[in-house]
Design an enzyme around this catalytic site. Structure first.
Site, PDB file in Angstrom:
ATOM      1  N   SER A 139       2.618   1.657  -6.665  1.00 42.97           N
ATOM      2  CA  SER A 139       3.439   2.340  -5.671  1.00 42.97           C
ATOM      3  C   SER A 139       4.166   3.483  -6.369  1.00 42.97           C
ATOM      4  CB  SER A 139       4.408   1.355  -5.005  1.00 42.97           C
ATOM      5  OG  SER A 139       5.214   1.993  -4.039  1.00 42.97           O
ATOM      6  N   TYR A 187       4.249  11.496   1.308  1.00 43.80           N
ATOM      7  CA  TYR A 187       3.984  10.624   0.162  1.00 43.80           C
ATOM      8  C   TYR A 187       4.842   9.362   0.237  1.00 43.80           C
ATOM      9  CZ  TYR A 187       3.367   9.323  -4.790  1.00 43.80           C
ATOM     10  OH  TYR A 187       3.082   8.664  -5.952  1.00 43.80           O
ATOM     11  N   LYS A 227       3.919   5.311   0.522  1.00 44.06           N
ATOM     12  CA  LYS A 227       4.379   4.346  -0.482  1.00 44.06           C
ATOM     13  C   LYS A 227       5.301   3.295   0.124  1.00 44.06           C
ATOM     14  CE  LYS A 227       2.116   6.084  -3.953  1.00 44.06           C
ATOM     15  NZ  LYS A 227       0.982   5.333  -4.540  1.00 44.06           N
TER      16      LYS A 227
END
Length: 277
Positions: A135, A149, A153
């Site tokens: 992660s 992004y 995650k």
């Protein structure tokens, strides 16, 4: 050799994936090294009797199934899956196109899900396995210029935590790895795409963000080779951690998140506690 495992590693052609694959092979493990371009993986890792290189685009479920089938045919098992492959579509949320956002999630969230779906039947049949998913600290806290992004995650965090509760009955363990800034190839032009869509009100901030992110490439403090060794240590534990913060900066971020959540819980505690029938 009873403690030697079969690893399947995504994104093994460059960056952190190369270090992880090399560390596993050096430790005597067997490695199924995958990447979109098998030639790049071969160039990065060379040849070894304990190495199988397979094409795998993690956004393609059929690729994932074929890679797992070939790996099991060669080595007879898959004991450790490392979901490592990722990319970075950077930009202010309002400027990012939906195609760019969906591409980010397709690679960084749905990709690991597709590979894991292909691997789980093997591990479930074995009644053993360890799924390690890379992660980020951007999965713990949102950063400017990282909305797409971070969304992917944060999704990984919830998915992996839920998955652990489902597969532990089969002897399968999971570990979320939250790296801080590591000197990988994530910020290179091959992995990072900065949106070309612009809105004038963001011009000054965008200039500063581009300067920061482009300037950070190659200057990160974390050593990916040491992280690879840390993963070997984690994999070898009788009870592997469900989460590992990689790097002093990652530990600091985690502590900051804990403190912030505590402050937020306390600030409206009376109102929050007054909502029962």
């Amino acid at each position: 050799m009873n403690n030697k495992k079969v690893w399947l590693i995504t994104g093994a052609g460059r960056g952190m994936g190369v270090d992880i694959a090399k560390a596993a092979i050096s430790a005597g493990h067997k490695v199924i090294a995958t990447g979109r371009n098998p030639e790049k993986v071969t160039k990065a890792l060379g040849g070894h009797s304990n190495l199988l290189i397979i094409k795998l685009d993690i956004t393609n479920a059929l690729d994932a199934e074929a890679a797992v089938e070939a790996g099991v045919a060669r080595f007879g098992a898959i004991d450790v899956l490392v979901n490592n492959a990722a990319n970075f579509n950077a930009g202010y949320f309002e400027e990012l196109s939906m195609d760019e956002i969906e591409s980010q999630v397709a690679t960084s969230l749905f990709g690991p899900m597709k590979v894991t779906k292909a691997v789980l039947p093997v591990m479930r049949k074995q009644h053993s396995g360890h799924i390690i998913t890379i992660s980020s600290t951007a999965g713990l806290v949102g950063y400017t210029f990282c909305s797409a992004y971070s969304a992917s995650k944060f999704g990984i965090e919830g998915w992996m935590e839920s998955l652990q509760t489902e597969v532990e009955q089969f002897g399968i363990t999971t570990t979320i790895v939250n790296p801080g800034f590591f000197r990988t190839e994530l910020l290179t032009e091959e992995s990072t795409k900065y949106t070309e869509n612009t809105i004038g009100d963001y011009d000054e901030g965008r200039k500063q963000q581009l300067q920061f992110w482009k300037g950070a490439n190659g200057q990160q403090s974390g050593d990916p080779a040491k992280l690879a060794q840390a993963l070997l240590t984690i994999m070898d534990q009788q009870h592997p951690p469900q989460r590992f913060f990689a790097g002093e900066d990652a530990v600091g971020t985690a502590e900051q998140v804990v403190n912030t959540l505590k402050e937020q819980a306390d600030s409206y505690r009376d109102l929050s506690s007054s909502l029962a029938y």
